[in-house]
Every structure is written in structure tokens, then in C-alpha cells.
Design a protein around this motif. Sequence first.
Motif, PDB file in Angstrom:
ATOM      1  N   ARG A   1       2.765   8.581   7.134  1.00 34.96           N
ATOM      2  CA  ARG A   1       1.748   9.379   6.453  1.00 34.96           C
ATOM      3  C   ARG A   1       0.612   9.767   7.396  1.00 34.96           C
ATOM      4  O   ARG A   1      -0.576   9.631   7.083  1.00 34.96           O
ATOM      5  N   GLY A   2       1.001  10.215   8.576  1.00 36.76           N
ATOM      6  CA  GLY A   2       0.027  10.718   9.530  1.00 36.76           C
ATOM      7  C   GLY A   2      -0.655   9.673  10.390  1.00 36.76           C
ATOM      8  O   GLY A   2      -1.521  10.001  11.198  1.00 36.76           O
ATOM      9  N   VAL A   3      -0.277   8.411  10.260  1.00 35.14           N
ATOM     10  CA  VAL A   3      -0.877   7.327  11.033  1.00 35.14           C
ATOM     11  C   VAL A   3       0.212   6.574  11.785  1.00 35.14           C
ATOM     12  O   VAL A   3       1.272   6.287  11.226  1.00 35.14           O
ATOM     13  N   VAL A   4      -0.023   6.257  13.056  1.00 36.32           N
ATOM     14  CA  VAL A   4       0.932   5.474  13.845  1.00 36.32           C
ATOM     15  C   VAL A   4       0.731   3.999  13.526  1.00 36.32           C
ATOM     16  O   VAL A   4      -0.377   3.465  13.663  1.00 36.32           O
ATOM     17  N   VAL A   5       1.797   3.343  13.090  1.00 39.12           N
ATOM     18  CA  VAL A   5       1.703   1.938  12.684  1.00 39.12           C
ATOM     19  C   VAL A   5       2.811   1.118  13.346  1.00 39.12           C
ATOM     20  O   VAL A   5       3.878   1.650  13.668  1.00 39.12           O
TER      21      VAL A   5
ATOM     22  N   SER B   1       4.731  -0.612   3.351  1.00 38.64           N
ATOM     23  CA  SER B   1       3.490  -0.780   4.114  1.00 38.64           C
ATOM     24  C   SER B   1       2.528  -1.702   3.384  1.00 38.64           C
ATOM     25  O   SER B   1       2.529  -1.788   2.153  1.00 38.64           O
TER      26      SER B   1
ATOM     27  N   ASP C   1      -5.974  -3.119   9.423  1.00 39.79           N
ATOM     28  CA  ASP C   1      -5.102  -1.996   9.758  1.00 39.79           C
ATOM     29  C   ASP C   1      -3.909  -1.979   8.803  1.00 39.79           C
ATOM     30  O   ASP C   1      -3.854  -2.752   7.848  1.00 39.79           O
ATOM     31  N   THR C   2      -2.964  -1.107   9.067  1.00 38.98           N
ATOM     32  CA  THR C   2      -1.757  -1.022   8.246  1.00 38.98           C
ATOM     33  C   THR C   2      -0.541  -1.347   9.094  1.00 38.98           C
ATOM     34  O   THR C   2      -0.451  -0.918  10.247  1.00 38.98           O
TER      35      THR C   2
ATOM     36  N   GLY D   1       5.373   6.865  12.793  1.00 43.12           N
ATOM     37  CA  GLY D   1       4.346   7.638  12.099  1.00 43.12           C
ATOM     38  C   GLY D   1       4.535   7.517  10.604  1.00 43.12           C
ATOM     39  O   GLY D   1       5.592   7.849  10.069  1.00 43.12           O
TER      40      GLY D   1
ATOM     41  N   SER E   1       0.818  -1.209   0.000  1.00 39.06           N
ATOM     42  CA  SER E   1       0.000   0.000   0.000  1.00 39.06           C
ATOM     43  C   SER E   1       0.853   1.260   0.000  1.00 39.06           C
ATOM     44  O   SER E   1       0.331   2.362  -0.158  1.00 39.06           O
TER      45      SER E   1
END
Length: 202
Positions: free
Chosen positions: A81-85, A106, A113-114, A79, A56
Motif C-alpha cells: 500500500r505504497g510503503v516499503v515494509v 500486516s 512501524d509496519t 511494497g 492492520s
Amino acid sequence: MTHGVRAPAFSAAEAMRRRFDAVFAAPPVARGADVAAFLALRLGGDGFALRIQQMSGLAAACKIVPLPGSAAALLGLAGLRGVVVPVFSLSVLMGYSEEPPRWFASCAGQRGDTIALGFCDFDGYFEALMTDVRAADEAVDADEADEADEAGASSAPRPARRASIVRELVRGHDALRGVIDLAAVVKAAYEATAAAGPVKER
């Protein structure tokens, strides 16, 4: 304490990311239904490939915050692209020693989820005809035997986990590469996390 991250040059990382985005966004007809797109990488010096269709995103590695008590394969959180993974070490999941990640690939996790897979050495992008992607256990001639071994997909004994993750071979960037099945990698990541037990509170 955070995991060491060796970031690639910004211009190179940005160029790779834009190329990935362009290829991923292109409809199958534009790419050709009989053509598969791959990212070429190396783990422990061995050549592998990721199918772009299973990914992705691709990004330069950034700061990783470790989770005390987590599995060795789980490097921590980052972080993206603005998301905590959660970030997993692709090297560790493939049975190699941990390598400081320079890149994050990713993909979708098991719960919608990612997750990010960190790896160090990125060789570039390539395409191959679907007919040139063959089963990993398919017989190869003597000249390709050493290459298949380096690609983690020879007929010789190899770690069970790697054997379950690399089931295909493809040639790209002048090397025979084992194709990493990201669905199998995600499964291995969740299994490793479950085996380690609950993550300790910080």
C-alpha cells in the motif's frame, strides 16, 4: 533474485481484502462486544487463526526483494500500500519450513512501524464468541486431542517458540485452531533478526 510468490486470483484476493477492511473498520458495538473476528489459515497443513483486531491489513502477496545475510525468517522487503515494509515468513517464525507466501498480513512492529507476515494457505474469515476462545493448555476430550495437536496447542511437547505464540484455541471453519498472538510473533521476528546480526550491503 526474488522470493517466489504464488499470487491468488485477483478477484478472490480483492474480495478478501474488502471484507477484512469492512470488518476492521466496524466499531466494536457493531460487531458485538462479545464477538471476536478471526482469519483462518494453515501453516504446514495445521490450522491456525489470527485475530483481526491485532492486524492492520490483509493483501495478496507481491514481489519480495531479499536482503543478503538476513535471518531465515526475514524474506526481504516488499511494497505494501505504497510503503516499503519488511516481510517475515509466518511459517518459519512458527517453527515450520518456509512456504512461498500468497498472502501478507500486516501488523504494527515494535517501533511503531509496519511489518508484513507472509503465509500461503488462507481458509477465510470467521467470528466466535469470546466465551468460545479458551486457553491452549485447557484440557480437551479425546475427540479433540488430535485437533489440538494439529492446531499447535496440544499438551504434548512442541517447539518452545510455538508454545509461546499459541496460547489460545478457537473453533472456526470446522476445525479447532490455535490462535496466533501477533504481539508474540512480532517479538520473535525481531529476536530472529537481531540474532542474525547486521544485514549485509547489497
